[in-house]
Design an enzyme around this catalytic site. Sequence first.
Site, mmCIF file in Angstrom:
data_model
loop_
_atom_site.group_PDB
_atom_site.id
_atom_site.type_symbol
_atom_site.label_atom_id
_atom_site.label_comp_id
_atom_site.label_asym_id
_atom_site.label_seq_id
_atom_site.Cartn_x
_atom_site.Cartn_y
_atom_site.Cartn_z
ATOM 1 N N HIS A 1 -39.062 36.631 19.819
ATOM 2 C CA HIS A 1 -38.558 34.916 20.911
ATOM 3 C C HIS A 1 -39.525 34.066 21.041
ATOM 4 O O HIS A 1 -40.598 34.854 21.255
ATOM 5 C CB HIS A 1 -37.876 35.800 22.251
ATOM 6 C CG HIS A 1 -37.367 35.313 23.383
ATOM 7 N ND1 HIS A 1 -36.675 34.297 22.988
ATOM 8 C CD2 HIS A 1 -37.816 35.239 24.577
ATOM 9 C CE1 HIS A 1 -36.108 33.090 24.550
ATOM 10 N NE2 HIS A 1 -37.097 34.005 24.831
ATOM 11 N N CYS B 1 -32.224 36.887 22.679
ATOM 12 C CA CYS B 1 -33.038 36.654 22.070
ATOM 13 C C CYS B 1 -34.289 37.950 22.423
ATOM 14 O O CYS B 1 -34.486 38.439 21.630
ATOM 15 C CB CYS B 1 -33.694 35.418 22.190
ATOM 16 S SG CYS B 1 -32.755 33.469 21.952
ATOM 17 N N ASP C 1 -30.591 32.916 14.421
ATOM 18 C CA ASP C 1 -30.506 32.297 15.634
ATOM 19 C C ASP C 1 -29.646 31.732 16.297
ATOM 20 O O ASP C 1 -28.579 31.062 16.544
ATOM 21 C CB ASP C 1 -31.816 31.619 16.355
ATOM 22 C CG ASP C 1 -32.591 32.448 17.757
ATOM 23 O OD1 ASP C 1 -31.664 32.520 18.428
ATOM 24 O OD2 ASP C 1 -32.680 31.154 18.708
ATOM 25 N N ASP C 2 -28.555 32.767 17.301
ATOM 26 C CA ASP C 2 -27.260 32.880 17.634
ATOM 27 C C ASP C 2 -26.280 32.582 16.422
ATOM 28 O O ASP C 2 -25.564 31.581 17.093
ATOM 29 C CB ASP C 2 -27.190 31.227 18.669
ATOM 30 C CG ASP C 2 -28.381 32.053 20.181
ATOM 31 O OD1 ASP C 2 -29.239 33.226 19.683
ATOM 32 O OD2 ASP C 2 -28.051 31.008 20.862
HETATM 33 CA CA CA Z 1 -30.266 34.106 19.722
#
Ligand code: CA
Length: 496
Positions: free
Chosen positions: A153, A99, A59-60
């Site tokens: 998400h 997301c 994530d990210d």
């Molecule tokens: Ca994300």
Amino acid sequence: MFERVLAMNQKTRNGRCFLGNLLTVLVASNVLLLVALSAGADEAKAKPARPDVLFITVDDLNDWTSLFDPKGPIRVPNLERLAQRGMFFSRAYCASPACNPSRTATLTGLRPSTTGVYGNQADWRRALPRRKTIMQQFMDAGYDVRGAGKIFHHQYGGAFDDVASFHDYQPMRPQKYPPKKLNGAPEYGSENTDWGVWPARVEDSIDYHTAEYCIKALQRPPGDKPRFLACGIYKPHSPFFSPAQYHKLSEKIGLPTRKADDWNDLPSGAAKLMKPKKWFWQGMMKLDHRKPGSYQEFVRCYASCAAFADDQIGRVLAALDKSPRRDNTIIVFWSDHGFHLGEKDHIEKFALWEKSTHIPFIVVAPGLTQPGSRCDRPIDMTAIYPTLLDLCSLPPDARCDGASLVPLLRDPNAAWDRPALMTYMRGNHAVRDDRWRYIRYTDGSEELYDHQADPMEWTNLASDPAHADTIARLRKWLPKKNAKPVHNMKPPKKSR
Ligand SMILES: [Ca+2]
Ligand SMILES: [Ca+2]
């Protein structure tokens, strides 16, 4: 027994015994069945078993890592090793820099402009009730499908988790927050906008438990069915919390390169879309003035979270290496989007620039990808869905917006005419080929960056007539349809 029955039949042949004749027929048909079964087993032996899939999402995680550049400031040794096993895509991009739209597009194979799933609250499953996710395609094909952590998400405590996509799924653990903000800045963002050493023990972190589930799944003796295992690592998503040992790894990290007047040549569409997000950067500068070193500490903590995520992925890969299915497992690794750490006066994702959209992406396909290979073709994550169907010989899905990457997995220099396409909120798109980034906002305003001369995207060339042909060429790839935004899921009522 077969001989005994034959002898019995011989004895009764002259008496025209009906029972004997019946037995003869039965025995003969059993023999045929046995012959057929043994031929089937031989065929199964000759045909290689269908491959397992290990699907890892993070994530990210942006591109400021040693995966893209051995001297990159954020060290991700496990991802580097993973890249050595298969193919690393140097120009991979998310379908959307947030997301929910990114994950929905990747897991359904349909772009935000096709579905109308643009924002983090957009109720994707309500909008696409019959669309099979990639996991459901594998369930239909007879796979055992399991998963843990942040695959879809994480909204309203897991409201978007699609349990129908798994035979077994372990939700992401809830985030436990320290008693008060660790960054000493109650005025800066929410409790989610925090950074520091937390928790004390790795075993108390969210991703440790996600990795544990995946390790145990990989340790299970392989059954009759091939396996699809989805591992959703939550870090380096905010809050930037990780245990102390990971902070040591990023003690000496510097700051990203910035240009002070970078916003001067941004068009109206960028100003409109990005201005509300500027609060984080302006807040950070105020905070850094009041508490010198805050910005540096923020960057360090992001890097520490990335090192922590890399470590958890390393544990899962080590478990795969001990599994008898190691050499018959396709590994796909991707990040849902990138992250700005102050470049272009921006702290966050939610932008169509390189830093928010450029992602790490690795595919290991035994027997197809060459170890340590690299593909520089521009691709986006709508490719994962058709690629996995193709790799595992599942029927192709004509609705997919992306194309299978198998030709590139076979030969990284194979012809590839399509650029990567990214969308953020309705009508805002970026097109990225091997040299250019073209952005068009919903009000028609544009940006153009030449990555050969300007990898930091400092100089917007969109109004330069010398590049009109380039813009016209890239503009052709913008989606023809911009679906209406789907409804947002309403937040659950707070219990008193
Ligand atoms: Ca994300
Ligand atoms: Ca600029």
